[in-house]
Design a protein around this motif. Structure first.
Motif, PDB file in Angstrom:
ATOM      1  N   PRO A  98      47.086  31.778  36.879  1.00  7.52           N
ATOM      2  CA  PRO A  98      46.767  32.858  35.945  1.00  7.52           C
ATOM      3  C   PRO A  98      46.404  32.334  34.557  1.00  7.52           C
ATOM      4  O   PRO A  98      45.445  32.802  33.935  1.00  7.52           O
ATOM      5  CB  PRO A  98      48.056  33.667  35.881  1.00  7.52           C
ATOM      6  N   LYS A  99      47.177  31.375  34.091  1.00 13.96           N
ATOM      7  CA  LYS A  99      46.924  30.870  32.743  1.00 13.96           C
ATOM      8  C   LYS A  99      45.573  30.184  32.649  1.00 13.96           C
ATOM      9  O   LYS A  99      44.865  30.310  31.651  1.00 13.96           O
ATOM     10  CB  LYS A  99      48.036  29.886  32.352  1.00 13.96           C
ATOM     11  N   ARG A 100      45.235  29.436  33.681  1.00 13.97           N
ATOM     12  CA  ARG A 100      43.926  28.773  33.632  1.00 13.97           C
ATOM     13  C   ARG A 100      42.809  29.797  33.681  1.00 13.97           C
ATOM     14  O   ARG A 100      41.768  29.628  33.044  1.00 13.97           O
ATOM     15  CB  ARG A 100      43.810  27.775  34.787  1.00 13.97           C
ATOM     16  N   LEU A 101      43.018  30.870  34.413  1.00 13.37           N
ATOM     17  CA  LEU A 101      42.000  31.917  34.443  1.00 13.37           C
ATOM     18  C   LEU A 101      41.841  32.541  33.071  1.00 13.37           C
ATOM     19  O   LEU A 101      40.730  32.832  32.630  1.00 13.37           O
ATOM     20  CB  LEU A 101      42.371  32.981  35.477  1.00 13.37           C
ATOM     21  N   GLU A 102      42.956  32.726  32.397  1.00 10.54           N
ATOM     22  CA  GLU A 102      42.869  33.310  31.059  1.00 10.54           C
ATOM     23  C   GLU A 102      42.107  32.371  30.129  1.00 10.54           C
ATOM     24  O   GLU A 102      41.241  32.808  29.356  1.00 10.54           O
ATOM     25  CB  GLU A 102      44.280  33.590  30.522  1.00 10.54           C
ATOM     26  N   LEU A 103      42.409  31.094  30.220  1.00  7.63           N
ATOM     27  CA  LEU A 103      41.708  30.124  29.380  1.00  7.63           C
ATOM     28  C   LEU A 103      40.215  30.111  29.708  1.00  7.63           C
ATOM     29  O   LEU A 103      39.362  30.086  28.813  1.00  7.63           O
ATOM     30  CB  LEU A 103      42.299  28.720  29.591  1.00  7.63           C
ATOM     31  N   GLU A 130      45.641  46.581  43.276  1.00 11.42           N
ATOM     32  CA  GLU A 130      46.635  46.381  42.224  1.00 11.42           C
ATOM     33  C   GLU A 130      45.976  46.276  40.853  1.00 11.42           C
ATOM     34  O   GLU A 130      46.539  46.707  39.842  1.00 11.42           O
ATOM     35  CB  GLU A 130      47.443  45.106  42.484  1.00 11.42           C
ATOM     36  N   ILE A 131      44.812  45.693  40.820  1.00 13.27           N
ATOM     37  CA  ILE A 131      44.158  45.477  39.537  1.00 13.27           C
ATOM     38  C   ILE A 131      43.833  46.805  38.870  1.00 13.27           C
ATOM     39  O   ILE A 131      44.105  47.007  37.686  1.00 13.27           O
ATOM     40  CB  ILE A 131      42.895  44.617  39.725  1.00 13.27           C
ATOM     41  N   GLU A 132      43.280  47.703  39.635  1.00 11.78           N
ATOM     42  CA  GLU A 132      42.958  48.996  39.035  1.00 11.78           C
ATOM     43  C   GLU A 132      44.244  49.722  38.637  1.00 11.78           C
ATOM     44  O   GLU A 132      44.300  50.387  37.612  1.00 11.78           O
ATOM     45  CB  GLU A 132      42.135  49.843  40.000  1.00 11.78           C
ATOM     46  N   GLN A 133      45.251  49.567  39.463  1.00 15.10           N
ATOM     47  CA  GLN A 133      46.528  50.221  39.180  1.00 15.10           C
ATOM     48  C   GLN A 133      47.119  49.731  37.859  1.00 15.10           C
ATOM     49  O   GLN A 133      47.479  50.522  36.989  1.00 15.10           O
ATOM     50  CB  GLN A 133      47.512  49.939  40.334  1.00 15.10           C
ATOM     51  N   ILE A 134      47.190  48.432  37.712  1.00 21.15           N
ATOM     52  CA  ILE A 134      47.736  47.842  36.489  1.00 21.15           C
ATOM     53  C   ILE A 134      46.926  48.292  35.286  1.00 21.15           C
ATOM     54  O   ILE A 134      47.449  48.641  34.231  1.00 21.15           O
ATOM     55  CB  ILE A 134      47.720  46.307  36.596  1.00 21.15           C
ATOM     56  N   LYS A 154      48.099  41.482  30.336  1.00 19.76           N
ATOM     57  CA  LYS A 154      47.216  40.342  30.623  1.00 19.76           C
ATOM     58  C   LYS A 154      47.800  39.439  31.696  1.00 19.76           C
ATOM     59  O   LYS A 154      47.108  39.022  32.622  1.00 19.76           O
ATOM     60  CB  LYS A 154      46.981  39.522  29.352  1.00 19.76           C
ATOM     61  N   ASP A 155      49.076  39.145  31.554  1.00 21.64           N
ATOM     62  CA  ASP A 155      49.698  38.290  32.563  1.00 21.64           C
ATOM     63  C   ASP A 155      49.579  38.902  33.948  1.00 21.64           C
ATOM     64  O   ASP A 155      49.257  38.220  34.920  1.00 21.64           O
ATOM     65  CB  ASP A 155      51.179  38.057  32.216  1.00 21.64           C
ATOM     66  N   ALA A 156      49.815  40.201  34.011  1.00 19.49           N
ATOM     67  CA  ALA A 156      49.759  40.874  35.307  1.00 19.49           C
ATOM     68  C   ALA A 156      48.347  40.830  35.885  1.00 19.49           C
ATOM     69  O   ALA A 156      48.148  40.574  37.071  1.00 19.49           O
ATOM     70  CB  ALA A 156      50.230  42.325  35.164  1.00 19.49           C
ATOM     71  N   ILE A 157      47.371  41.071  35.021  1.00 21.91           N
ATOM     72  CA  ILE A 157      45.979  41.081  35.482  1.00 21.91           C
ATOM     73  C   ILE A 157      45.541  39.707  35.978  1.00 21.91           C
ATOM     74  O   ILE A 157      45.018  39.555  37.085  1.00 21.91           O
ATOM     75  CB  ILE A 157      45.051  41.551  34.331  1.00 21.91           C
ATOM     76  N   TYR A 158      45.788  38.698  35.163  1.00 19.74           N
ATOM     77  CA  TYR A 158      45.340  37.361  35.571  1.00 19.74           C
ATOM     78  C   TYR A 158      46.100  36.876  36.797  1.00 19.74           C
ATOM     79  O   TYR A 158      45.562  36.119  37.603  1.00 19.74           O
ATOM     80  CB  TYR A 158      45.476  36.376  34.411  1.00 19.74           C
TER      81      TYR A 158
END
Lengths: 238, 238
Positions: free
Chosen positions: A26-31, A104-108, B9-13
DNA sequence: GTAGTATTCAACCATTCAATTGATTACTGT
DNA sequence: ACAGTAATCAATTGAATGGTTGAATACTAC
């Protein structure tokens, strides 16, 4: 299957898995998402993603190991950037696959943005036309560097932290369409909240699935400059 | 940034990372590649990828957890298939990114195929035209099920194991262009070797980067049927 | 029902991974 | 040269992962 064929296949798939591993955190995706907006120093990335510098550096090296990003030393800073546009395209394909497949993505997203779905109904084409015809103002609320690295044509740049004291740059007789980094960036949501509180008609431009097309469309780059005719509004050079 | 924004953000990524994790293992990529050709049972996948059944089952469940594949119970067998075409497209984008960015891939490929680069010079468009005009025979050497699940238009199907005893189905006055699952599948290479030993003019059709376009182009599906006019050659129904 | 087969589950080990911490290197400005 | 800053490296921790093995489940054929 011969042993040498198997070795070949194993070797090949292991190579492709390097890319998968790079985007499995997840963190790498954010970066990577941040880097798709604009190049940045390790420090800037660390603070934007709420990570320690050391940890950020390690993640970036994984991304670099998969050749998704490149680093350039610039004095005291090391500037990272995506290696080529294909990386951003890959990221968008992956994101759109997630949107299509992961409920889940749309839900979140709905939970966070409150289900209002502020903007969404109006098609992007229609939207851009309305902006060109002067019926709406397209507002980019990302940090200035990201605007400079590329933005939607016709957009004006007012980074969110400056928005409150630069409200007079926005015409009050038009709708404001605020956008930021994409459907999961909260900058534009905050901008809309602020603008509405100040009496503007404001919508969030989600820049969702169509990110691809939008970025494929005429993207404007470079330095923004003041237009003498209008009230100090920053517009893009075409 | 507020705490709730960070959680969002954490949840999405983390969600998007599910897809990354699914494609971060070489074996899972191999399975996914196979599934992009045609649906299959766990057992068939296991033997095609040289894995134990239990291990294959686990990998498939990871892929299913990321919603990339779906499973359907069919009597004693469980049939897995890619969840939707977008998955295959994502896989191809990832593969083409790897080809573009990872020099190792070309190196490994060259080492294995011996640098001959048998086919490559002729553009795919040209190629397909030549086949349509009858100057060449397009030969699909994959297993019959994969041919049935989709193949290049105009191709005839002779699975590699049957090739030696079905040589008379191939006209000897034309060049044979053999293709299989893609640039990293060895079936067509073996077919070309066999055909050349038997006096055919044979080339490997690499189906490389342009996989996308090719698969985007008219793809033929369904049952192959014998054409009465010709010498037992199997051709596709259009 | 029983035997046989395909798949999944559960327990296990070795390896890898994410993140922290503290030390080290590389560069800038004085 | 020296202090200060940005980034990387090295070592460590606990968690997650890939793969094996053997048992359990679900279905078919007899």
């Amino acid at each position: 299957m011969t042993a040498s064929e198997r070795r070949f296949k194993d070797a090949i798939y292991e190579q492709f898995a390097r890319i998968g591993k790079a985007v499995s955190s997840p963190k790498r995706l954010e970066l990577l998402d941040l880097l798709c907006q604009a190049e940045r120093s390790v420090e800037a990335l660390a603070s934007a993603a709420n990570l320690s510098t050391a940890n950020t550096s390690q993640h970036l090296q994984v991304l670099r190991g998969a050749r998704l990003v490149e680093a350039e030393k610039n004095g005291l800073h090391v500037i990272y950037r995506v290696a080529e546009p294909a990386v951003g395209e890959f990221f968008l394909v992956m994101r759109s696959l997630g949107q299509a497949r992961l409920a889940e993505i749309e839900q979140i997203s709905r939970d966070f943005f409150g289900g209002e779905k502020d903007f969404e109904a109006v098609g992007q084409q229609v939207l851009l036309e309305r902006i060109r015809e002067g019926e709406a103002t397209l507002l980019d609320v990302r940090p200035a560097e990201e605007f400079l690295a590329g933005h939607l044509p016709g957009a004006i740049s007012i980074p969110l932290p400056e928005l409150r004291r630069r409200l007079e740059e926005l015409p009050r007789d038009r709708e404001v369409l605020a956008y930021c980094r994409g459907p999961y960036c909260v900058l534009s949501a905050e901008a809309v909240e602020l603008l509405r509180a100040e009496g503007f008609a404001a919508l969030r431009f989600e820049e969702g699935d169509p990110d691809r097309q939008l970025r494929g469309l005429p993207l404007a780059f470079g330095v923004a400059e003041a237009e003498p005719g209008k009230t100090g509004t920053i517009k893009t050079r075409f």
